[in-house]
Design an enzyme around this catalytic site. Structure first.
Site, mmCIF file in Angstrom:
data_model
loop_
_atom_site.group_PDB
_atom_site.id
_atom_site.type_symbol
_atom_site.label_atom_id
_atom_site.label_comp_id
_atom_site.label_asym_id
_atom_site.label_seq_id
_atom_site.Cartn_x
_atom_site.Cartn_y
_atom_site.Cartn_z
ATOM 1 N N CYS A 70 0.780 -1.148 0.078
ATOM 2 C CA CYS A 70 -0.052 -0.126 0.000
ATOM 3 C C CYS A 70 0.971 1.237 0.158
ATOM 4 O O CYS A 70 1.456 1.532 -1.158
ATOM 5 C CB CYS A 70 -1.037 -0.269 1.278
ATOM 6 S SG CYS A 70 -2.433 0.962 0.737
ATOM 7 N N HIS A 130 -3.268 -5.479 2.530
ATOM 8 C CA HIS A 130 -3.079 -5.737 3.650
ATOM 9 C C HIS A 130 -3.465 -7.207 4.392
ATOM 10 O O HIS A 130 -3.912 -7.971 3.251
ATOM 11 C CB HIS A 130 -3.531 -4.878 4.922
ATOM 12 C CG HIS A 130 -2.940 -3.422 4.544
ATOM 13 N ND1 HIS A 130 -1.820 -2.870 4.711
ATOM 14 C CD2 HIS A 130 -3.795 -2.230 3.646
ATOM 15 C CE1 HIS A 130 -1.853 -1.738 4.302
ATOM 16 N NE2 HIS A 130 -3.132 -1.194 3.860
HETATM 17 N N1 GLN Z 1 -1.902 6.812 2.363
HETATM 18 C C1 GLN Z 1 -2.233 5.939 1.138
HETATM 19 C C2 GLN Z 1 -3.320 5.801 0.424
HETATM 20 O O1 GLN Z 1 -4.290 6.270 0.973
HETATM 21 C C3 GLN Z 1 -1.781 4.533 1.506
HETATM 22 C C4 GLN Z 1 -2.841 3.948 2.640
HETATM 23 C C5 GLN Z 1 -2.397 2.768 3.174
HETATM 24 O O2 GLN Z 1 -1.094 2.246 3.388
HETATM 25 N N2 GLN Z 1 -3.347 1.827 3.542
HETATM 26 O O3 GLN Z 1 -3.681 5.708 -0.610
#
Ligand code: GLN
Length: 241
Positions: free
Chosen positions: A95, A195
């Protein structure tokens, strides 16, 4: 990896990039290496410490927008991850960690923030937040069974000509760039929006990283439980409409 020392796993920035239990990915790599008699050593590098360049597998997790921007700045200034990548290290980003590996990504106001440029992807602030289960069929050449995970991101990602999609989305959003793909990889650098933690839910993906790092096939392990979890999540996603 040299044969006379343990496989070195480097968890990048536990203080900035560790949402959704992504550190569990290191535990799975340690465990699945140990089951094959491969010793490992894991180091957790905070963002005020230099990134070691002698790691075999580097892991980056998810993060909120501001910690993600700080992590990208510090990693760019540090330069250690680039040296490791050029030396052939395996790098796995989830992510925010995935987006940071690319050329740029969207900040909290949509501003474009430079990434590390280690993977030919570009991310930007998407119109809709992608939240929920995601399921994907992995590129055939990687020889990894169907993957599942939990996604929660505002960013969307487009893959350039020098990287390939990790998977085709069966359910969920994934990269969200309009081409139905999830994650990306090139050489030994691989990223995903999943995740879960991703390697806990997808031991086939963990073994892919280990295979890349040791440069050899691994003894098989009975993973029928992971297949059952995959089917259960897929059924739950497909029947929830
Ligand atoms: N901040 C990033 C987004 O919203 C990654 C979010 C995350 O790692 N869950 O795209």
């Amino acid at each position: 990896m040299s044969s006379n020392r343990p496989l070195k796993l480097v968890w990048i920035y536990p203080d900035l990039l560790s949402t959704y239990g992504d550190q569990g990915n290191t535990i799975v790599l340690e465990r699945r290496a140990a089951l094959r008699g491969i010793p490992t050593e894991t180091v957790h590098m905070r963002s005020d410490e230099p990134v070691p360049t002698d790691g075999d597998i580097y892991l980056l997790g998810g993060g909120e927008d501001r910690p993600q921007i700080l992590a990208a700045q510090r990693l760019r200034n540090d330069g250690g991850l680039r040296v490791a990548a050029e030396g052939g290290a395996v790098i796995f980003g989830v992510c925010a960690g995935f987006q940071i590996l690319g050329h740029e990504f969207g900040g909290e106001e949509g501003q474009l923030v430079p990434g590390l440029g280690l993977l030919d992807i570009r991310s930007f602030r998407g119109e809709q937040r992608a939240v929920g289960e995601v399921v994907g069929d992995v590129a055939t050449e990687l020889n990894v069974p169907r993957i599942t995970g939990f996604e929660n991101h505002q960013g969307a990602t487009q893959i350039g000509p020098n990287a390939r999609p990790l998977a085709r989305v069966v359910a969920g959003i994934g990269n969200g760039g309009g081409d139905g793909t999830e994650g990306a990889y090139a050489g030994r650098i691989l990223g995903t929006y999943m995740h879960g933690p991703a390697l806990v839910r997808n031991p086939g993906l963990a073994d892919l990283l280990l295979r890349w790092a040791v440069g050899a096939e691994l003894q098989p392990i009975d993973d029928s439980w992971a297949g059952r979890l995959r089917e259960e999540r897929l059924n739950a996603v497909l029947t929830s409409g």
